[in-house]
Design a protein around this motif. Structure first.
Motif, PDB file in Angstrom:
ATOM      1  N   PRO A 111      -3.090   3.193  -4.027  1.00 17.88           N
ATOM      2  CA  PRO A 111      -3.103   3.869  -2.728  1.00 17.88           C
ATOM      3  C   PRO A 111      -1.791   4.583  -2.456  1.00 17.88           C
ATOM      4  CG  PRO A 111      -3.992   1.645  -2.535  1.00 17.88           C
ATOM      5  CD  PRO A 111      -3.423   1.772  -3.922  1.00 17.88           C
ATOM      6  N   GLY A 112      -1.880   5.840  -2.067  1.00 19.81           N
ATOM      7  CA  GLY A 112      -0.683   6.617  -1.793  1.00 19.81           C
ATOM      8  C   GLY A 112       0.082   7.028  -3.024  1.00 19.81           C
ATOM      9  N   GLY A 113      -0.523   6.894  -4.212  1.00 23.82           N
ATOM     10  CA  GLY A 113       0.162   7.268  -5.433  1.00 23.82           C
ATOM     11  C   GLY A 113       1.151   6.238  -5.928  1.00 23.82           C
ATOM     12  N   ARG A 114       1.145   5.047  -5.348  1.00 23.58           N
ATOM     13  CA  ARG A 114       2.078   4.004  -5.777  1.00 23.58           C
ATOM     14  C   ARG A 114       1.500   3.212  -6.949  1.00 23.58           C
ATOM     15  NH1 ARG A 114       2.843   0.445  -0.741  1.00 23.58           N
ATOM     16  NH2 ARG A 114       0.618   0.832  -0.665  1.00 23.58           N
ATOM     17  N   PRO A 115       2.355   2.584  -7.733  1.00 25.05           N
ATOM     18  CA  PRO A 115       1.852   1.736  -8.831  1.00 25.05           C
ATOM     19  C   PRO A 115       1.029   0.570  -8.295  1.00 25.05           C
ATOM     20  CG  PRO A 115       4.162   2.270  -9.154  1.00 25.05           C
ATOM     21  CD  PRO A 115       3.804   2.746  -7.769  1.00 25.05           C
ATOM     22  N   LEU A 116       0.045   0.148  -9.103  1.00 21.59           N
ATOM     23  CA  LEU A 116      -0.859  -0.906  -8.648  1.00 21.59           C
ATOM     24  C   LEU A 116      -0.136  -2.239  -8.455  1.00 21.59           C
ATOM     25  CD1 LEU A 116      -4.062  -0.195 -10.764  1.00 21.59           C
ATOM     26  CD2 LEU A 116      -3.762   0.111  -8.316  1.00 21.59           C
ATOM     27  N   HIS A 117       0.872  -2.510  -9.259  1.00 23.68           N
ATOM     28  CA  HIS A 117       1.544  -3.805  -9.115  1.00 23.68           C
ATOM     29  C   HIS A 117       2.297  -3.890  -7.786  1.00 23.68           C
ATOM     30  CE1 HIS A 117       4.814  -1.293 -10.768  1.00 23.68           C
ATOM     31  NE2 HIS A 117       5.623  -2.106 -10.127  1.00 23.68           N
ATOM     32  N   GLU A 118       2.778  -2.743  -7.277  1.00 24.14           N
ATOM     33  CA  GLU A 118       3.427  -2.760  -5.971  1.00 24.14           C
ATOM     34  C   GLU A 118       2.419  -3.028  -4.864  1.00 24.14           C
ATOM     35  OE1 GLU A 118       5.661   0.709  -5.247  1.00 24.14           O
ATOM     36  OE2 GLU A 118       7.024   0.464  -6.959  1.00 24.14           O
ATOM     37  N   VAL A 119       1.233  -2.450  -5.006  1.00 23.87           N
ATOM     38  CA  VAL A 119       0.201  -2.658  -3.995  1.00 23.87           C
ATOM     39  C   VAL A 119      -0.264  -4.108  -3.989  1.00 23.87           C
ATOM     40  CG1 VAL A 119      -2.085  -1.933  -3.232  1.00 23.87           C
ATOM     41  CG2 VAL A 119      -0.513  -0.252  -4.205  1.00 23.87           C
ATOM     42  N   MET A 120      -0.413  -4.694  -5.164  1.00 22.18           N
ATOM     43  CA  MET A 120      -0.881  -6.071  -5.247  1.00 22.18           C
ATOM     44  C   MET A 120       0.148  -7.057  -4.717  1.00 22.18           C
ATOM     45  SD  MET A 120      -2.718  -5.915  -9.005  1.00 22.18           S
ATOM     46  CE  MET A 120      -3.208  -7.625  -8.927  1.00 22.18           C
ATOM     47  N   LEU A 121       1.421  -6.745  -4.849  1.00 17.96           N
ATOM     48  CA  LEU A 121       2.470  -7.637  -4.366  1.00 17.96           C
ATOM     49  C   LEU A 121       2.920  -7.331  -2.950  1.00 17.96           C
ATOM     50  CD1 LEU A 121       4.699  -7.788  -7.587  1.00 17.96           C
ATOM     51  CD2 LEU A 121       3.020  -9.483  -6.787  1.00 17.96           C
ATOM     52  N   GLU A 122       2.316  -6.363  -2.313  1.00 20.76           N
ATOM     53  CA  GLU A 122       2.747  -5.972  -0.980  1.00 20.76           C
ATOM     54  C   GLU A 122       2.376  -7.057   0.027  1.00 20.76           C
ATOM     55  OE1 GLU A 122       1.838  -2.025   1.152  1.00 20.76           O
ATOM     56  OE2 GLU A 122      -0.096  -2.742   0.534  1.00 20.76           O
ATOM     57  N   GLN A 123       3.305  -7.377   0.900  1.00 22.10           N
ATOM     58  CA  GLN A 123       3.130  -8.443   1.877  1.00 22.10           C
ATOM     59  C   GLN A 123       2.825  -7.929   3.278  1.00 22.10           C
ATOM     60  OE1 GLN A 123       3.193 -11.766   1.079  1.00 22.10           O
ATOM     61  NE2 GLN A 123       3.354 -11.079  -1.041  1.00 22.10           N
ATOM     62  N   ALA A 124       3.153  -6.684   3.558  1.00 19.39           N
ATOM     63  CA  ALA A 124       2.916  -6.110   4.881  1.00 19.39           C
ATOM     64  C   ALA A 124       2.579  -4.629   4.732  1.00 19.39           C
ATOM     65  CB  ALA A 124       4.126  -6.296   5.784  1.00 19.39           C
ATOM     66  N   LYS A 125       1.840  -4.127   5.702  1.00 18.14           N
ATOM     67  CA  LYS A 125       1.406  -2.728   5.646  1.00 18.14           C
ATOM     68  C   LYS A 125       1.206  -2.216   7.068  1.00 18.14           C
ATOM     69  CE  LYS A 125      -2.430   0.160   3.971  1.00 18.14           C
ATOM     70  NZ  LYS A 125      -3.727   0.122   3.247  1.00 18.14           N
ATOM     71  N   VAL A 126       1.809  -1.078   7.370  1.00 17.21           N
ATOM     72  CA  VAL A 126       1.612  -0.427   8.667  1.00 17.21           C
ATOM     73  C   VAL A 126       0.395   0.497   8.562  1.00 17.21           C
ATOM     74  CG1 VAL A 126       2.600   1.115  10.388  1.00 17.21           C
ATOM     75  CG2 VAL A 126       4.056  -0.564   9.241  1.00 17.21           C
ATOM     76  N   VAL A 127      -0.618   0.234   9.373  1.00 15.08           N
ATOM     77  CA  VAL A 127      -1.848   1.019   9.338  1.00 15.08           C
ATOM     78  C   VAL A 127      -1.787   2.169  10.334  1.00 15.08           C
ATOM     79  CG1 VAL A 127      -4.363   0.932   9.488  1.00 15.08           C
ATOM     80  CG2 VAL A 127      -3.093  -1.062   8.661  1.00 15.08           C
ATOM     81  N   TRP A 128      -1.329   1.894  11.547  1.00 16.44           N
ATOM     82  CA  TRP A 128      -1.194   2.928  12.585  1.00 16.44           C
ATOM     83  C   TRP A 128       0.183   2.819  13.216  1.00 16.44           C
ATOM     84  CZ3 TRP A 128      -5.798  -0.065  12.662  1.00 16.44           C
ATOM     85  CH2 TRP A 128      -6.958   0.621  12.310  1.00 16.44           C
ATOM     86  N   GLN A 129       0.825   3.924  13.361  1.00 17.28           N
ATOM     87  CA  GLN A 129       2.035   4.011  14.154  1.00 17.28           C
ATOM     88  C   GLN A 129       1.983   5.300  14.971  1.00 17.28           C
ATOM     89  OE1 GLN A 129       5.532   4.195  11.744  1.00 17.28           O
ATOM     90  NE2 GLN A 129       4.853   5.961  10.560  1.00 17.28           N
TER      91      GLN A 129
END
Length: 330
Positions: A111-129
């Motif tokens: 998602p967003g062109g990022r590597p998959l391992h970063e997405v899988m290890l991500e702990q928080a995500k801003v959906v709307w700001q």
């Protein structure tokens, strides 16, 4: 003698003003003789007669072919408005296929062109700001005016364009339609995201277990609503909900609601059979105020996100018995 020269001078000046063009500049003495020459020219009456006759013919509407040296009004190729439906359809298809290509490439990479391992290890995500007008366009506000009520709602950018302010006036007065007996609600709901060919693109929050918000309110209780998108027919009045209590005052507060706490409801009533939220099929999220307290209200939102809380291990907070829902225990 003086009178004769004065008469010639006046006569020459009058004729000169009718014969000379505006850009002609001559000495006064030569102007007199040139004016006399123009007035005595044998071709002058013929030219005036032809021009007047042509104008008269044009005014009378005679069907005469225009002379070759007369310009005819035509629209230049640059000014022509070309309407080509085939080209419009091709351009629309190109834009949708480009969006589809970007979606496929993002799924391959992440998602967003990022590597998959970063997405899988991500702990928080801003959906709307909320940092600009384009962020407000992703939300829709409604009230009981849809059924004839009197509540009013507004949504605008907060101070310094760093938040969204949802405010208005709540009125529980029932509409005078002879059918509705209750009223008084205000809602703010996010729009369903769309992809190529106007396809629904639900949010995938399967890697997280908690909803995370930074808000500032006036002390009223709010209902946080989650709508999920499924392959089956989904009624608009079915959703998952949980309570959010604002403290009031000038200070911001951080709200964390586990997804396991959301209960299933239909038309505002809690269903006997409860099922957990499908976090990979989230269509929209919203906030509803219906505490039956008439008067002004406001809710200011900095951002809405999700995160994974390692200390929260609860899968679902509600029980189902075989007597109520036997099909769940087969």
């Amino acid at each position: 003698m003086v009178l004769v020269w004065g008469h010639k001078l006046l006569n020459g000046t009058y004729v000169l003003g009718k014969c000379l063009k505006p850009n002609a500049t001559l000495h006064p003495f030569w102007g007199i003789h040139f004016a006399n020459y123009c007035s005595n020219s044998p071709n002058k009456p013929v030219i005036i007669h032809d021009r007047v006759s042509q104008q008269r013919k044009t005014a009378e509407g005679l069907q005469v072919q225009p002379p070759k040296d007369v310009a005819v009004d035509r629209t230049s190729p640059e000014e022509k408005t070309e309407i080509n439906f085939d080209k419009a359809i091709k351009d629309e298809m190109k834009s949708h296929f480009k969006l589809l290509k970007d979606e496929i490439m993002n799924n391959w990479v992440g998602p967003g062109g990022r590597p998959l391992h970063e997405v899988m290890l991500e702990q928080a995500k801003v959906v709307w700001q909320f940092r600009g007008r384009e962020d407000l366009d992703k939300w829709v506000v409604t009230s009981d005016k849809l059924i004839g009520g009197r509540s009013e709602v507004f949504l605008k950018m907060g101070k310094n364009n760093q938040s969204a302010l949802f405010y208005g006036t709540l009125s529980s007065e029932a509409p005078r339609d002879g059918d509705s007996s209750q009223s008084g609600f205000c809602t703010m709901m996010s729009s369903i995201p769309r992809g190529a060919f106007a396809r629904k693109q639900p949010h995938d929050w399967s890697g997280f277990n908690t909803l995370y918000l930074r808000i500032r309110g006036d002390g009223r209780p709010w209902m946080v609503n989650i709508r999920q998108d499924t392959d089956f027919i989904q009624r608009s009045n079915q959703m998952y909900s949980y309570f959010m209590f604002t403290r009031g005052g000038p200070y911001w507060q951080e709200v964390k609601i586990p997804f396991s706490k959301f209960f299933f409801s239909n038309k505002g009533r809690i269903r006997d059979v409860q099922t957990p939220v499908m976090l990979d099929k989230i269509a929209s999220l919203g906030f509803t105020l219906s505490d039956k307290v008439d008067g002004p209200f406001f809710l200011e939102i900095d951002f809405i996100g999700v995160f994974k809380d390692p200390t929260h291990t609860e899968e679902f907070a509600y029980e189902n018995s075989p007597e109520i829902s036997p099909r769940l225990f087969k």
